[in-house]
Design a protein around this motif. Structure first.
Motif, PDB file in Angstrom:
ATOM      1  N   GLY A  15       0.841  -1.327   0.089  1.00  0.00           N
ATOM      2  CA  GLY A  15      -0.108   0.082   0.103  1.00  0.00           C
ATOM      3  C   GLY A  15       0.960   1.227   0.020  1.00  0.00           C
ATOM      4  N   ARG A  16       0.499   2.089   0.978  1.00  0.00           N
ATOM      5  CA  ARG A  16       1.101   3.431   1.150  1.00  0.00           C
ATOM      6  C   ARG A  16       2.572   3.400   1.265  1.00  0.00           C
ATOM      7  N   GLY A  17       2.830   2.529   1.959  1.00  0.00           N
ATOM      8  CA  GLY A  17       4.258   2.115   2.478  1.00  0.00           C
ATOM      9  C   GLY A  17       5.067   1.571   1.544  1.00  0.00           C
ATOM     10  N   ALA A  18       4.424   0.752   0.632  1.00  0.00           N
ATOM     11  CA  ALA A  18       5.542   0.433  -0.545  1.00  0.00           C
ATOM     12  C   ALA A  18       5.553   1.811  -1.508  1.00  0.00           C
ATOM     13  N   MET A  19       4.605   2.465  -1.753  1.00  0.00           N
ATOM     14  CA  MET A  19       4.839   3.708  -2.400  1.00  0.00           C
ATOM     15  C   MET A  19       5.898   4.704  -1.790  1.00  0.00           C
ATOM     16  N   MET A  20       5.772   4.859  -0.591  1.00  0.00           N
ATOM     17  CA  MET A  20       6.660   5.739  -0.220  1.00  0.00           C
ATOM     18  C   MET A  20       8.233   5.271  -0.070  1.00  0.00           C
ATOM     19  N   LEU A  21       8.011   3.703   0.203  1.00  0.00           N
ATOM     20  CA  LEU A  21       9.652   3.286   0.197  1.00  0.00           C
ATOM     21  C   LEU A  21      10.157   3.499  -1.373  1.00  0.00           C
ATOM     22  N   ALA A  22       9.319   3.279  -2.300  1.00  0.00           N
ATOM     23  CA  ALA A  22       9.788   3.372  -3.619  1.00  0.00           C
ATOM     24  C   ALA A  22      10.201   4.786  -3.829  1.00  0.00           C
ATOM     25  N   ASN A  23       9.530   5.890  -3.265  1.00  0.00           N
ATOM     26  CA  ASN A  23       9.924   7.196  -3.427  1.00  0.00           C
ATOM     27  C   ASN A  23      11.131   7.580  -2.796  1.00  0.00           C
ATOM     28  N   GLY A  24      11.201   6.809  -1.713  1.00  0.00           N
ATOM     29  CA  GLY A  24      12.527   6.970  -0.956  1.00  0.00           C
ATOM     30  C   GLY A  24      13.736   6.561  -1.814  1.00  0.00           C
ATOM     31  N   LEU A  25      13.482   5.410  -2.611  1.00  0.00           N
ATOM     32  CA  LEU A  25      14.731   4.912  -3.265  1.00  0.00           C
ATOM     33  C   LEU A  25      15.024   5.576  -4.417  1.00  0.00           C
ATOM     34  N   GLY A  26      13.939   6.359  -5.021  1.00  0.00           N
ATOM     35  CA  GLY A  26      14.350   7.223  -6.116  1.00  0.00           C
ATOM     36  C   GLY A  26      15.061   8.589  -5.798  1.00  0.00           C
ATOM     37  N   GLY A  27      15.022   9.042  -4.569  1.00  0.00           N
ATOM     38  CA  GLY A  27      15.728   9.948  -3.915  1.00  0.00           C
ATOM     39  C   GLY A  27      17.022   9.671  -3.413  1.00  0.00           C
ATOM     40  N   ASN A  28      17.427   8.461  -3.282  1.00  0.00           N
ATOM     41  CA  ASN A  28      18.676   7.899  -2.955  1.00  0.00           C
ATOM     42  C   ASN A  28      19.651   7.741  -4.005  1.00  0.00           C
ATOM     43  N   ILE A  29      20.985   8.255  -3.641  1.00  0.00           N
ATOM     44  CA  ILE A  29      22.026   8.304  -4.758  1.00  0.00           C
ATOM     45  C   ILE A  29      23.126   7.467  -4.216  1.00  0.00           C
ATOM     46  N   PHE A  30      23.051   6.614  -3.365  1.00  0.00           N
ATOM     47  CA  PHE A  30      24.157   5.611  -3.112  1.00  0.00           C
ATOM     48  C   PHE A  30      24.014   4.122  -3.055  1.00  0.00           C
TER      49      PHE A  30
END
Length: 426
Positions: free
Chosen positions: A280-295
């Motif tokens: 659900g929303r947790g999966a979406m926010m986790l994916a968004n966090g991966l998009g912003g991670n550069i390491f």
């Protein structure tokens, strides 16, 4: 007095002797001369002053034998020792006795205090660079005892305490140890039932530790509350490179907390969240966090519940992320629509080398869409692609042939019928 003077000449220091000869009359009257105090007591009661001067014995010459007087006076002169020197010697000796480079003494004392049996395996390997004590049944108390010598141990760099049922209290002891120890770089605490209490202690440690590079916390019954503690710690800690949180019970709220942390984390290179309940929303926010991670280079999200919404968010993340190389989203209930949106990210991504989307109900349409996106991305870095449950038809065969011509190093794996298809093509 003749006998007294003769005895003084034989036994006393010269400086004391001179005072006795020149001031004999005053000494008999009990007066103080040149800073020397007269003691009217007998030889047995006589004491030495701090400066080393021996006090006069008075006029009791006939009460004891001459040889006894000589022995007592000699003993008194020899015992003039500085209190300061005596204390210093004791302190140095105590320090030498207390120093224990192996840590065995501290471990044995801790075991006695906690009433646990010392682990002979540990005693034999305290000076090794790697300590592996899996399945030893240490329990909370045994873990506490083990942590005591590890605080100052400088030899062990890799510590494996998997499956010791240390629970939260034992995990807290290891966490406190890692706050002080600056040599251990790899720790495996998997399958220890640390639960939320242990997670909080580990989070506190991560905020202070600056040497730990790899931490395995798989199978510890972590919940969303655990993620509330671990999330902020991952923002602060920039040294931890590999974190395994698989096989826990992290849910939707955990995905939200960890997603917020990943977007700001600057240390992690690999992360495993496999076998959790993120959806659900947790999966979406986790994916968004991966998009912003550069390491991050490697991410394992298999066996969760990302579904269509999570796959759409992952597709967007792949458009933004320019460093991720390996992504595993197998067993995530992703339907064909979700696979198509994920393919949109593959179409523009230039860094992904391995994508595992197996065991999802994406059907032939989803598999075809992903492979088509690879064909339309001339800068694609894909080397390994994993599908499942597809039916090979002529359209897919033609597309696969075209993609292989563009990217000869690419391997497409699904097992079973598709393996036979690949062999036939070869």
């Amino acid at each position: 007095m003749v006998l007294g003077k003769k005895l003084a000449k034989d036994t006393l220091l010269p400086s004391v002797l001179e005072d006795a000869e020149t001031q004999s009359e005053k000494l008999q009257l009990g007066e103080r001369v040149s800073g020397t105090e007269v003691d009217m007591r007998g030889p047995k009661d006589q004491r030495s002053c701090p400066e080393g001067n021996v006090l006069d014995r008075g006029e009791r010459e006939g009460e004891e034998e001459e040889d006894e007087n000589e022995e007592e006076e000699l003993g008194e002169v020899e015992c003039v020792i500085s209190d300061e020197d005596y204390d210093t010697d004791l302190e140095l000796r105590d320090e030498r006795e207390a120093y224990d480079p192996t840590g065995q003494t501290r471990y044995m004392e801790a075991c006695a205090a906690l009433q646990v049996v010392p682990a002979s395996y540990f005693l034999r390997r305290m000076q090794n660079s790697e300590l592996s004590m899996m399945h030893r049944g240490l329990g909370p108390q045994g873990t506490k005892a083990l942590a005591v010598p590890l605080v100052t141990n400088t030899s062990i760099l890799r510590l494996n305490l998997r499956d010791n049922w240390m629970e939260g209290m034992g995990g807290a002891a290891i966490a406190e140890m890692l706050k002080e120890n600056c040599y251990v770089t790899e720790v495996d605490l998997s399958d220890n039932n640390l639960a939320d209490y242990g997670a909080r202690a580990i989070a506190g440690m991560l905020k202070e530790n600056s040497t730990l590079a790899s931490l395995n916390l798989s199978g510890n019954n972590f919940t969303d509350r655990s993620a509330e503690h671990l999330g902020p710690a991952l923002i602060i800690n920039s040294k931890l490179q590999h974190l395994d949180l698989s096989h826990n019970t992290l849910g939707e709220r955990a995905g939200q907390h960890l997603g917020e942390s990943l977007s700001e984390n600057t240390g992690l290179r690999s992360l495993s969240l496999a076998w959790n309940c993120i959806r659900g929303r947790g999966a979406m926010m986790l994916a968004n966090g991966l998009g912003g991670n550069i390491f991050l280079r490697t991410v394992d999200l298999s066996f969760n519940g990302f579904g269509k919404e999570g796959a759409i968010a992952l597709g967007q993340a792949l458009k933004e992320n320019t460093v991720l190389e390996e992504l595993n989203v197998s067993n995530n209930r992703i339907p064909p629509e979700g696979a198509i949106h994920l393919a949109m990210g593959i179409k523009v991504n230039k860094t992904i080398k391995s994508l595992n989307i197996g065991r999802n109900p994406i059907q032939n349409a989803g598999c075809y869409g992903i492979l088509k996106s690879v064909q339309e991305n001339p800068d694609s870095a894909l080397e390994a692609l994993v599908f499942t449950d597809i039916t090979v038809n002529q359209d897919f065969e033609d597309l696969y042939t075209a993609v292989k011509e563009m990217f000869p190093a690419l391997t497409v794996n699904r097992g079973g019928r598709f393996d036979a298809f690949n062999k036939a093509k070869a």
